[in-house]
Every structure is written in structure tokens, then in C-alpha cells.
Write a protein that holds these residues in place. Structure first.
Motif, PDB file in Angstrom:
ATOM      1  N   ARG A   1     -20.996  -6.262 -49.490  1.00 13.42           N
ATOM      2  CA  ARG A   1     -19.554  -6.536 -49.437  1.00 13.42           C
ATOM      3  C   ARG A   1     -19.287  -7.767 -48.567  1.00 13.42           C
ATOM      4  N   ASP A   2     -19.417  -7.638 -47.248  1.00 16.12           N
ATOM      5  CA  ASP A   2     -19.135  -8.785 -46.374  1.00 16.12           C
ATOM      6  C   ASP A   2     -20.202  -9.866 -46.586  1.00 16.12           C
TER       7      ASP A   2
ATOM      8  N   HIS B   1     -18.285  -4.054 -35.606  1.00 19.20           N
ATOM      9  CA  HIS B   1     -18.548  -4.925 -36.762  1.00 19.20           C
ATOM     10  C   HIS B   1     -18.353  -6.355 -36.254  1.00 19.20           C
TER      11      HIS B   1
ATOM     12  N   HIS C   1     -18.931 -10.577 -36.117  1.00 19.77           N
ATOM     13  CA  HIS C   1     -19.243 -11.820 -36.840  1.00 19.77           C
ATOM     14  C   HIS C   1     -19.887 -12.804 -35.871  1.00 19.77           C
TER      15      HIS C   1
ATOM     16  N   ASN D   1     -22.614 -12.248 -40.479  1.00 19.30           N
ATOM     17  CA  ASN D   1     -22.399 -10.990 -39.740  1.00 19.30           C
ATOM     18  C   ASN D   1     -23.591 -10.745 -38.821  1.00 19.30           C
TER      19      ASN D   1
HETATM   20 ZN    ZN Z   1     -16.359  -8.712 -41.576  1.00 21.75          ZN
END
Ligand code: ZN
Ligand code: KIV
Length: 504
Positions: A14-15, A204, A206, A240
Motif C-alpha cells: 500500500r504505502d 508508522h 516516514h 517508509n
Molecule cells: Zn505512510
């Protein structure tokens, strides 16, 4: 000391896939998801179902076929998003998780959403409540949490817990946090959210400042029990947090992070990294920690000497435990279909009969050109098979002439349905001439943004793998690959794959 269990949440599909030029087909995503299951991640975020029919189908397929991890779909706090996620996740039954998110920081509230705090809380609570009607397992993410006022963050987190969220995620969406400050924010939430003990606290991060792994580890130390990230750290902008780095840091330094258990099978790390790299077309930088080509290569004589005397003098991780140096005996052209099938199984691929037939026929062709066929060669063949898309144009024939001082020239024959089309072009070199000939036939004019040739194994007869990134009409960035023992042929096939992808 009893070990604490950390939930590993993988968002490569997804990301990670949000990275420009990294898009994968449903078939490729399914194969990555199966490998993530073998790696032992706890949650696979398979996509954002409302975003496109392709994402919806891919989440649904993964939900139906991948067993073990929870399968998660992302949704904004909007009914159409949540309903699409619930529908796509149906095949996962009790293993389904809906992940709703809403931005909470002042800058997002004011400029992106134009909503006040009260309204943000209301929308988040309604989103969680609606998701809860479909699944038990609901995650809420406060987008841009690290730039949100801690008091407001604590308030909205308490409200979504009351609404039924089972995991609350604290993203550092723009990679702004630094480790000590991010850890303090996590501790603040533990101290100020009344029901925090009823849920799993997740992070989560980045990597805009190169701190995603450091921030994740600091948050784990502060009590976070779910970590989100991607394989090889792929993702939007700087990416990420790289899951393999977090896992190996926790494994190597229990003295620093405490005894933390995960379900990760360390020996699958390298294989997963390579699969993601090939499927996404995003090369792993050579000096990347844990999985880069050079991660365990010692060039300096003094290091080599030390390593030979005692590995731990210069190596803090035994490369074998993450899957380096696990190669089996190579196959040869005399190996039969059963041997090939068996090796593919050992390598972790579950393929359809027709797919194995295709791979076997390519295997025999390569066997005529190359003495030994190594596991990496087979992986390259399998990945070519998995990555196949509908071919509007198929390469029938290519001839190139190059001579020093002369003008390179290529003749190409392509099949387009029943038609066979031929054209020729000159160019700066053989590859340029051939790509121009493809353009003349297909009418597509791709601008080659990146071109990389890599040999799959050692040796002059090795298979060459070509990756291209091509921009069509300055709108569509397409990544494509192809492999062959002849790098000119691999280059043309890779370019033609890009054209076919663009035409889809
Ligand atoms: Zn993200
Ligand atoms: O970075 C982010 O904030 C996200 C959320 C959707 C979790 O990806």
C-alpha cells in the motif's frame, strides 16, 4: 525477563507501492503477499480498495488466498471508502482489518480539510463506528500525528478507542520527528489517554530525514507494540521505515531494546527483499543495511583478516541467518521438469501448471546457452512469468548491426494480433536504434528515464536483467523489466513490456 510481543505490520503493497514507478500488477502483489506470509509478518496492508478497481481486486484476491497474517485495507473516514474496504476484505473473514485514517494536525485541519477539532473528532469516531459494523479489528491512524498538538491527539485517540478501535496508529507522516521527541509523544499518550491499555499502540514512520527506523525503535522502546513499515523501506518520497532494519536491530541489540519477540522468520528476509525489489522495479542500493549487496562484503584487507580469524570482529549479524549463502546445487539442461518443480517449491513459489510449463521451456532454452542454472536464474525466470501482462505487441524478431565508427541499426518484427509489423531505425547505439524501431511500429514515444542492466549471477554467460523506467507523454511513468542471456534482447523486451504496460 519476559519477552514482549511486537506486531509487525507490512505496508509494502500500500504505502510502498505509492512510490512513483513502483506499481505492481495484481499477480505480482499476490506473490509478494505470499512471501510476506512466509516471512511471518502479522498484518499485510494489501491496498486502498476504493482508489481503483485494480486495488480492490488485488486486496480481495490476497484476502482470499493468503492465510496466516491479518489482511488489511485502507480507508478514509468516508462511508464509500469503508464499504469498499469491507467488501474487498470479505474473503479474509475474521482475519480482516479495516484501517481508517484522518489527519489531525493543525496544518492539515486548517489547510487540507478546513475543519475544526470538534468536527475532526466526530468524523473519526463515525469512521471507526462504521468500520466496526463490518469487522472486529479496526485500526485508526491520526495522519500527521507527530505534528499534532499532543493534547488534541490524546483526546481524539481516547474517542476512537471508545468508538471501538482496537489499534491506534501514530504516524510520522512527513518524516519530521526525531527519536527522543517521538518517544516522548508515545509516552505522553500512555500517560494521558485513559483507555490506552485496551488497545495496541502502533507507529508508522516516514524517512524524510533518514530517521524512520530510529524513530520506530525509539517508539518501541517507549511502549509501542505494533510497528509499520515496508520491505527495503520503499514508499512515497524518501520511503517508509525499512522493516528488515527494525527487525535486525531488535534481534541484534536486545540489551538496548529489551527482549522483544516477533513472528518474523529471519531466514526469509533476504528472499523477501529481493522479491520486492524485482516486483517493484526498485533496486536496493548496494550499501543498504541488512539487504544491500555490500552489507556483508569486506573489502579492506584488515577486515578480511579479522573475519577469517573470528567473524564477530567485523560482522555484527551472521549473514546466514537472514538467508545469505543459502544456494543449493545448480540445475543444468539435463535436469527434468520434476527437478525444476521441486526447486521452485523450495524457493517458495506456488505456480499454476501453465506457468511451470512456460518456465520449463525457457529453462531448457537457457540450459542450451549456459552450463549451470542457479537459484537466482530461476527466480528471475519466475518473476518474468509472474510479471507478464497482456501483450499488445509481442517481439518476433530482432536484428542489430553495430560496428565501430559505423551507424548502429536495428530491424524489429512485432506481432500485433494477427498482424506482423516490421520496421527499422538507426540510433546512437544498438539499444537506442531498437527502441526507436519499436516506437515507429507502435506509435508510442517513450522517454527513457532510467536504464539499468544487471547480471543475475556471475559469469560471462550469466542472464542479464534489464530494468527500464519510461515516461509516456510526460504523464505515465512505467517501470518494466526483462531478462535474457543477450542484453540487447533483454533491453528491447523490457522496453516493449513498458510500451505494453502503458497501452493497458
Ligand atoms: Zn505512510
Ligand atoms: O503516512 C501516513 O500517515 C499514512 C497513513 C495512511 C497511515 O500512510
Amino acid at each position: 525477563m519476559t519477552a514482549k510481543r511486537l506486531i509487525v505490520f507490512d505496508t509494502t503493497l500500500r504505502d510502498g507501492e505509492q512510490c512513483p514507478g513502483a506499481s505492481m500488477t495484481s499477480r505480482q502483489k499476490l506473490e509478494v503477499a505470499k512471501q510476506l506470509a512466509r516471512l511471518g509478518v502479522d498484518v499485510i496492508e494489501a491496498g486502498f480498495p476504493v482508489i481503483s478497481q485494480g486495488d480492490f481486486e488485488s486486496v480481495s484476491e490476497i484476502a482470499a488466498q493468503v492465510k496466516g497474517p491479518k489482511i488489511c485495507g485502507l480507508a478514509r473516514c468516508l462511508p464509500k471508502d469503508i464499504e469498499a474496504a469491507a467488501e474487498a476484505l470479505k474473503p479474509a473473514a475474521d482475519a480482516a482489518r479495516i484501517h481508517v485514517f484522518l489527519a489531525t494536525s493543525q496544518i492539515h485541519r486548517r489547510f487540507k480539510l478546513a475543519k475544526d477539532e470538534e468536527e475532526i473528532v466526530r468524523i473519526a469516531v463515525e469512521g471507526v463506528r462504521l468500520a466496526k459494523r463490518y469487522v472486529q479489528d479496526v485500526e485508526f491512524s491520526a495522519e500527521d500525528a507527530s505534528r499534532t498538538e499532543p493534547e488534541f491527539l490524546a483526546k481524539i485517540i481516547q474517542k476512537v478507542i471508545e468508538a471501538g478501535a482496537t489499534t491506534v496508529n501514530i504516524p510520522d507522516t512527513v518524516g519530521y520527528a526525531v527519536p527522543e521527541e517521538f518517544a516522548s509523544l508515545i509516552r505522553y499518550l500512555f500517560d494521558h489517554v485513559q483507555d490506552i491499555d485496551k488497545v495496541v499502540v502502533s507507529v508508522h514512520c516516514h524517512n524524510d530525514l533518514g530517521l524512520a527506523v530510529a524513530n520506530s525503535l525509539a517508539a518501541i522502546k517507549a511502549g509501542a507494540r505494533q510497528v509499520e513499515g515496508t520491505i527495503n523501506g520503499i514508499g512515497e518520497r524518501a520511503g517508509n521505515a525499512a522493516l528488515e532494519e527494525i527487525i535486525m536491530a531488535l534481534h541484534t541489540r536486545p540489551d538496548a531494546f529489551g527482549k522483544i519477540e516477533t513472528g518474523i522468520q529471519l531466514k526469509e528476509i533476504l528472499r523477501t527483499s529481493r522479491l520486492v525489489s524485482r516486483m517493484s522495479g526498485l533496486a536496493v542500493q548496494r550499501n543498504k543495511a541488512v539487504v544491500g549487496e555490500n552489507a556483508f562484503a569486506h573489502a579492506a584487507g584488515i577486515h578480511q583478516d579479522g573475519i577469517l580469524k573470528k567473524r564477530e570482529t567485523y560482522e555484527i549479524i551472521d549473514p546466514k541467518i537472514i538467508g545469505w549463502e543459502q544456494s543449493e546445487l545448480p540445475l543444468t539442461k539435463h535436469s527434468g521438469r520434476a527437478a525444476l518443480e521441486n526447486r521452485l517449491k523450495i524457493l517458495g513459489f506456488e505456480l499454476e501448471k501453465e506457468e511451470i510449463d512456460n518456465i520449463f521451456s525457457q529453462f531448457k532454452q537457457i540450459g542450451d546457452k549456459k552450463k549451470f542454472i542457479y537459484d537466482d536464474d530461476l527466480v528471475s525466470l519466475v518473476e518474468g512469468q509472474i510479471s507478464r501482462i497482456k501483450e499488445t505487441y509481442e517481439l518476433e524478431y530482432v536484428a542489430v548491426t553495430v560496428c565501430s565508427g559505423g551507424i548502429p541499426m536495428a530491424t524489429i518484427k512485432l506481432r500485433h494480433g494477427e498482424e506482423v509489423l516490421v520496421d527499422a531505425s538507426t540510433g546512437d547505439g544498438a539499444v537506442d536504434a531498437a527502441m526507436k524501431a519499436v516506437d515507429r511500429i507502435t506509435g508510442q514515444h517513450g522517454h527513457l528515464v532510467e536504464y539499468e542492466v544487471k547480471s543475475v549471477t556471475e559469469g560471462k554467460d550469466a542472464i542479464g536483467e534489464v530494468t527500464v523506467k519510461v515516461n509516456f507523454d510526460s504523464k505515465k511513468l512505467v517501470t518494466a523489466k526483462a531478462a535474457s542471456t543477450d542484453v540487447i534482447e533483454a533491453s528491447i523486451k523490457a522496453y516493449l513490456n513498458a510500451v505494453n504496460k502503458a497501452l493497458l
